[in-house]
Write an enzyme that holds these catalytic residues in place. Sequence first.
Site, PDB file in Angstrom:
ATOM      1  N   GLU A 134      15.628  42.501   4.597  1.00  0.00           N
ATOM      2  CA  GLU A 134      16.987  42.792   4.143  1.00  0.00           C
ATOM      3  C   GLU A 134      17.203  41.951   2.893  1.00  0.00           C
ATOM      4  OE1 GLU A 134      20.051  41.747   6.949  1.00  0.00           O
ATOM      5  OE2 GLU A 134      21.621  42.560   5.643  1.00  0.00           O
ATOM      6  N   ARG A 164       8.431  34.826  16.310  1.00  0.00           N
ATOM      7  CA  ARG A 164       8.742  34.407  14.943  1.00  0.00           C
ATOM      8  C   ARG A 164       8.229  32.995  14.716  1.00  0.00           C
ATOM      9  NH1 ARG A 164      13.778  35.758  13.485  1.00  0.00           N
ATOM     10  NH2 ARG A 164      14.100  34.042  12.082  1.00  0.00           N
ATOM     11  N   LYS A 204      17.798  32.978   6.341  1.00  0.00           N
ATOM     12  CA  LYS A 204      18.254  33.217   4.974  1.00  0.00           C
ATOM     13  C   LYS A 204      19.714  32.800   4.818  1.00  0.00           C
ATOM     14  CE  LYS A 204      15.887  37.613   4.317  1.00  0.00           C
ATOM     15  NZ  LYS A 204      16.560  38.499   5.270  1.00  0.00           N
TER      16      LYS A 204
HETATM   17  P1  ATP Z   1      16.641  35.776   8.409  1.00  0.00           P
HETATM   18  O1  ATP Z   1      17.487  35.399   9.576  1.00  0.00           O
HETATM   19  O2  ATP Z   1      15.930  34.615   7.847  1.00  0.00           O
HETATM   20  O3  ATP Z   1      17.379  36.561   7.393  1.00  0.00           O
HETATM   21  P2  ATP Z   1      15.622  38.244   9.318  1.00  0.00           P
HETATM   22  O4  ATP Z   1      14.726  38.541  10.471  1.00  0.00           O
HETATM   23  O5  ATP Z   1      17.023  38.659   9.397  1.00  0.00           O
HETATM   24  O6  ATP Z   1      15.494  36.708   9.020  1.00  0.00           O
HETATM   25  P3  ATP Z   1      14.630  40.235   7.541  1.00  0.00           P
HETATM   26  O7  ATP Z   1      14.802  40.300   6.096  1.00  0.00           O
HETATM   27  O8  ATP Z   1      15.341  41.222   8.372  1.00  0.00           O
HETATM   28  O9  ATP Z   1      15.017  38.764   7.969  1.00  0.00           O
HETATM   29  O10 ATP Z   1      13.096  40.183   7.948  1.00  0.00           O
HETATM   30  C1  ATP Z   1      12.068  40.953   7.417  1.00  0.00           C
HETATM   31  C2  ATP Z   1      10.906  40.863   8.355  1.00  0.00           C
HETATM   32  O11 ATP Z   1      10.465  39.512   8.473  1.00  0.00           O
HETATM   33  C3  ATP Z   1      11.271  41.320   9.735  1.00  0.00           C
HETATM   34  O12 ATP Z   1      10.258  42.150  10.237  1.00  0.00           O
HETATM   35  C4  ATP Z   1      11.396  40.046  10.519  1.00  0.00           C
HETATM   36  O13 ATP Z   1      11.108  40.261  11.858  1.00  0.00           O
HETATM   37  C5  ATP Z   1      10.376  39.143   9.823  1.00  0.00           C
HETATM   38  N1  ATP Z   1      10.743  37.741   9.989  1.00  0.00           N
HETATM   39  C6  ATP Z   1      11.897  37.150   9.690  1.00  0.00           C
HETATM   40  N2  ATP Z   1      11.901  35.838  10.015  1.00  0.00           N
HETATM   41  C7  ATP Z   1      10.692  35.599  10.559  1.00  0.00           C
HETATM   42  C8  ATP Z   1      10.056  34.433  11.110  1.00  0.00           C
HETATM   43  N3  ATP Z   1      10.692  33.254  11.176  1.00  0.00           N
HETATM   44  N4  ATP Z   1       8.799  34.555  11.558  1.00  0.00           N
HETATM   45  C9  ATP Z   1       8.151  35.725  11.490  1.00  0.00           C
HETATM   46  N5  ATP Z   1       8.679  36.856  10.988  1.00  0.00           N
HETATM   47  C10 ATP Z   1       9.931  36.804  10.532  1.00  0.00           C
HETATM   48 MG    MG Z   2      18.604  39.544   8.853  1.00  0.00          MG
END
Ligand code: ATP
Ligand code: MG
Length: 563
Positions: free
Chosen positions: A37, A262, A272
């Site tokens: 995202e 994760r 993020k």
């Molecule tokens: P954040 O809370 O940091 O924004 P998110 O999961 O909302 O993390 P996305 O942009 O939706 O962030 O994630 C893109 C991809 O990265 C998704 O498939 C998510 O599962 C993966 N991802 C995000 N954070 C992690 C992590 N800490 N370890 C492994 N994969 C991750």
């Molecule tokens: Mg997110």
Amino acid sequence: MSENEETKTTNFITEIIEEHNETGRFDGKVHTRFPPEPNGYLHIGHAKSICLNFGLAQQYGGKTNLRFDDTNPLKENIEFVDSIQRDVQWLGFQWDGEVLYASDYFDQLYEFAVQLVQAGKAYVDDQSAEEIREQRGSLTKPGVNSAYRNRSIEENLDLLKRMRAGEFEDGSRVLRAKVDMSSPNVNMRDPIMYRILRADHHRTGDDWCIYPTYDFAHGQSDSIEGITHSICTLEFEDHRPLYDWYLHNLEIHHPQQIEFARLNMSYTLMSKRKLGVLVNEGIVDGWDDPRMPTIAGIRRRGVRPEAVRDFCDRIGVAKTNSVIDYALFQHTVRQDLDPICKRVMAVLKPLKLVIDNFPEREEIDFKVDYFRHDNERHETRKVVLTKEVYIEEDDFMEEPPPKYFRLAPGREVRLMNACLVTCTGVVKDGDGKVVEIHCRYDPDSLGGQAPDGRRVKGTLHWVSAEKNVDATVNLYENLFTVENPSDVPEDGDFRDNLNPNSKMVLEGVKLEAEMAQADPGDRYQFMRQGFFYLDPESTVGNKMVFNQIVPLRDSWAKINQKG
Ligand code: ATP
Ligand code: MG
């Protein structure tokens, strides 16, 4: 062929893929995607997901899409879209074809919604978000059907069209899937598919005033792209029945969702949103601040993509959450840099040392190996010894404690690669602080060896006080003082755990004269100190700025080599 190139990764995901390949479920194809995202910069957790998705495709001769999950116009912007592409490429991966966006499918997703309404599997609900949340119940409390749940298909179609046409106010209605309000899985209790939101989208502008939810957009986007294995993190395990429900009821290509743990790392944060708070409040110097766990920050610090990929290999993929020790990351970085970095001398906190019996204005040149740790490499540079040199402030003590083998009054030490010196006296300032050390050197020890083989315990790095270059060095500590910065008391905040000393700027650092040749982007080992990166962004004109990549002390190796 090295062992690494031969060994294929195996884990529970490759097992699933191989099973699919055997049964022919996806005709032997492997097509993954990385779906960020664009609401912030990527962090090291995303690197794990990137390495996994692109790595699996490489291993099975497949493809990986980069798709922005841009369904929330309120939080997303183009700066993030650009930074994410840069970061994926820096890690060494290239997505298949064009960059894709969930917003590319807004028309198609709307058609899917209409299809579910026509099948009697979705309805428009006029209740407020508050009321819907209330009715949804909880793990212990079953949900309650909405009074609007049994609207006719015609009425639902009409209302959905009018939602899209902008006839209703933001938040006044939603489209919901008609699944099961009594499901033990809260995600299945008539989840929201569309909400009314008048917001400018970074790609579709004001074309739309309704936006699909993540759950409704995600699986359908996977399906449209022909994704075979939709890999996500564990918190989506409870969403998988819904992922499957939409695809099943729409009767379209059905990828397999697979969840993995994760990455969490001690002393830092993987969110993020929270990282964005640090940036927006000026607590750090931007998304690429070298203290940040963002890919941009890690790059700016001087870490190489090879090290990040190696780290992701080492931690592997598992099905249970755990916290990785930050020291393992640093250990991996050190192992990557150790073979390739030139060793040079840099005095971070200079203290002047005068060799009283050294001839005035004399210069003695030594040819010194850059790669003394590598017998195959013989590049050398010239190191100049003069009457006055700088040593590290910490390498002298007037009253040394036991086991302190560096310089002290009356004691002899080695100036690395140069000669042996014995301290004969000190000069102090008005406050009693030592500002200059006086020594005598042994003219027969040039090159650094005692002529009679006498033992000298301490070896100090040094830099000529006459022939040197000045630099600024940024030293870093952990951004947070506790292992889990998110772990705060109820009235607390993760900011309470910030380390006030996470950055120290040293001006007037003295480097060997040959360092004038260093190019921005170069990495060095400053002997006895650590690995340092000549930061191309901060180095302007002839002001050199080095970022500390990692110190030399390896707490992870120490712990893990015992026993
Ligand atoms: P954040 O809370 O940091 O924004 P998110 O999961 O909302 O993390 P996305 O942009 O939706 O962030 O994630 C893109 C991809 O990265 C998704 O498939 C998510 O599962 C993966 N991802 C995000 N954070 C992690 C992590 N800490 N370890 C492994 N994969 C991750
Ligand atoms: Mg997110």
